[in-house]
Design an enzyme around this catalytic site. Structure first.
Site, short mmCIF file in Angstrom:
data_model
loop_
_atom_site.label_atom_id
_atom_site.label_comp_id
_atom_site.label_asym_id
_atom_site.label_seq_id
_atom_site.Cartn_x
_atom_site.Cartn_y
_atom_site.Cartn_z
N HIS A 1 0.82 -1.40 -0.11
CA HIS A 1 -0.07 0.05 0.14
C HIS A 1 0.90 1.20 0.14
O HIS A 1 0.55 2.06 -0.58
CB HIS A 1 -1.00 -0.06 1.24
CG HIS A 1 -1.79 1.20 1.48
ND1 HIS A 1 -3.06 1.49 0.94
CD2 HIS A 1 -1.44 2.25 2.05
CE1 HIS A 1 -3.36 2.83 1.19
NE2 HIS A 1 -2.35 3.41 2.00
N GLU A 2 2.06 1.24 0.94
CA GLU A 2 2.97 2.34 0.95
C GLU A 2 3.57 2.52 -0.44
O GLU A 2 3.79 3.71 -1.01
CB GLU A 2 3.87 2.38 1.88
CG GLU A 2 3.09 2.11 3.25
CD GLU A 2 1.83 3.37 3.63
OE1 GLU A 2 2.11 4.28 3.13
OE2 GLU A 2 0.96 3.21 4.52
N HIS B 1 1.67 4.36 -2.76
CA HIS B 1 1.84 5.97 -2.55
C HIS B 1 3.06 6.43 -3.21
O HIS B 1 3.08 7.44 -3.98
CB HIS B 1 1.82 6.46 -1.21
CG HIS B 1 0.47 6.28 -0.37
ND1 HIS B 1 -0.78 6.83 -1.08
CD2 HIS B 1 0.35 5.75 0.68
CE1 HIS B 1 -1.50 6.61 -0.33
NE2 HIS B 1 -1.19 6.01 0.97
N HIS C 1 3.10 9.29 -6.42
CA HIS C 1 3.96 10.36 -6.24
C HIS C 1 4.78 10.50 -7.79
O HIS C 1 4.79 11.48 -8.40
CB HIS C 1 5.00 10.38 -5.26
CG HIS C 1 5.66 11.71 -5.14
ND1 HIS C 1 6.98 11.62 -4.52
CD2 HIS C 1 5.40 12.99 -5.59
CE1 HIS C 1 7.64 12.81 -4.49
NE2 HIS C 1 6.61 13.69 -5.02
#
Length: 227
Positions: A99-100, A103, A107
C-alpha cells in the site's frame, strides 16, 4: 464544572463510526498478521521489489518505531515501515507495505489527488489548530467575522480529508493488483491483505465523517449565537 452543549450530539455518529473503524483495523491486522505468505517475503523485501520494478530504485526504505506508523514521505521520497511490517512475512504486513509503495507510485505518476493533498498540507497544518482559536475568540467576543473565518479555516481540514479518500483507496487498489499480478501473494492470501486494507480505508472514511461533523457543529454553534 461540566458544560452541556447539545451540539455534541452532531459528533456522536462519527465518533461511533471512528471507534468501530479503529476496532476493525486492529482486529483485521492482528488476525492476518498471524497468516504468513507462502513465498516467505518480508514486508520490506516486497516493498523493495515493487519499488525497483516501478523504477524507483532511489527510494530508500527506513524502519521506524511504533505500531502501524507506515507511510511514504513525498517530500523526502522515503518509504518508512514500522518494525512489525518491515520484518514480518504475514499477509497483513505485505499488504501494508505494498500500500505504501502504491503512494510512491502515485507520486511518481503525479497522481492528481495526491498532488492536491500535498499542496494543501501546509495550509491544513496551520488552519487545523488556528481555526478553533479564531472561532472561539469570535464566539466569546461576539465578533462574527472571526467566527466565520474560523469556519472557513476548518473547511480546509474537511477538504484535506475528502481528498485523502481517493488517494488511499487508489493506493490499496494498486497494491492488491500488483501483489496478484506478480504472484507475491496467492488467492487466499490476497483475500487477507484486502481485508486489512479495507479496514484501514475505513479509518480514513471515519476521519472524514468526523471532520465534516466538526464543521457542522461549528456552523450550528455560530448560528445559535446569531439567533
Amino acid at each position: 464544572m461540566f458544560y452541556y452543549d447539545s451540539t455534541y450530539f452532531i459528533l456522536l455518529p462519527a465518533l461511533l463510526i471512528s471507534l468501530w473503524a479503529q476496532t476493525k483495523i486492529s482486529r483485521s491486522f492482528n488476525k492476518y498478521s498471524k497468516v504468513y505468505s507462502s513465498n516467505g517475503y518480508t514486508g520490506s523485501q516486497v516493498a523493495r521489489m515493487l519499488l525497483d520494478s516501478a523504477g524507483l530504485l532511489d527510494v530508500p526504505i527506513e524502519r521506524v518505531a511504533g505500531n502501524l506508523t507506515d507511510h511514504y514521505d513525498p517530500s523526502k521520497r522515503v518509504l518508512r515501515l514500522s518494525g512489525e511490517v518491515y520484518s514480518s512475512t504475514s499477509v497483513a504486513s505485505i499488504g501494508v507495505a505494498a500500500h505504501e509503495v502504491g503512494h510512491a507510485i502515485q507520486h511518481q505518476n503525479s497522481y492528481k489527488p495526491l498532488i492536491v493533498r500535498n499542496t494543501i498540507v501546509p495550509i491544513v497544518n496551520i488552519s487545523s489548530s488556528a481555526s478553533w482559536v479564531i472561532f472561539f475568540i469570535g464566539i466569546v467576543m461576539g465578533i462574527q467575522p472571526l467566527t466565520s473565518l474560523g469556519i472557513v479555516l476548518f473547511s480546509a481540514v474537511v477538504l484535506f480529508q475528502l481528498v485523502t479518500l481517493p488517494v488511499e483507496f487508489d493506493a490499496s487498489s494498486r497494491a492488491l493488483r500488483i501483489l496478484e499480478e506478480r504472484s507475491i501473494l496467492y488467492e487466499n492470501e490476497i483475500y487477507g491483505a484486502k481485508k486489512v486494507l479495507q479496514a484501514a480505508a475505513m479509518t480514513y472514511v471515519a476521519a472524514t465523517l468526523m471532520a465534516i461533523s466538526q464543521l457542522l457543529r461549528l456552523v450550528a454553534i455560530s448560528n445559535r449565537r446569531n439567533d
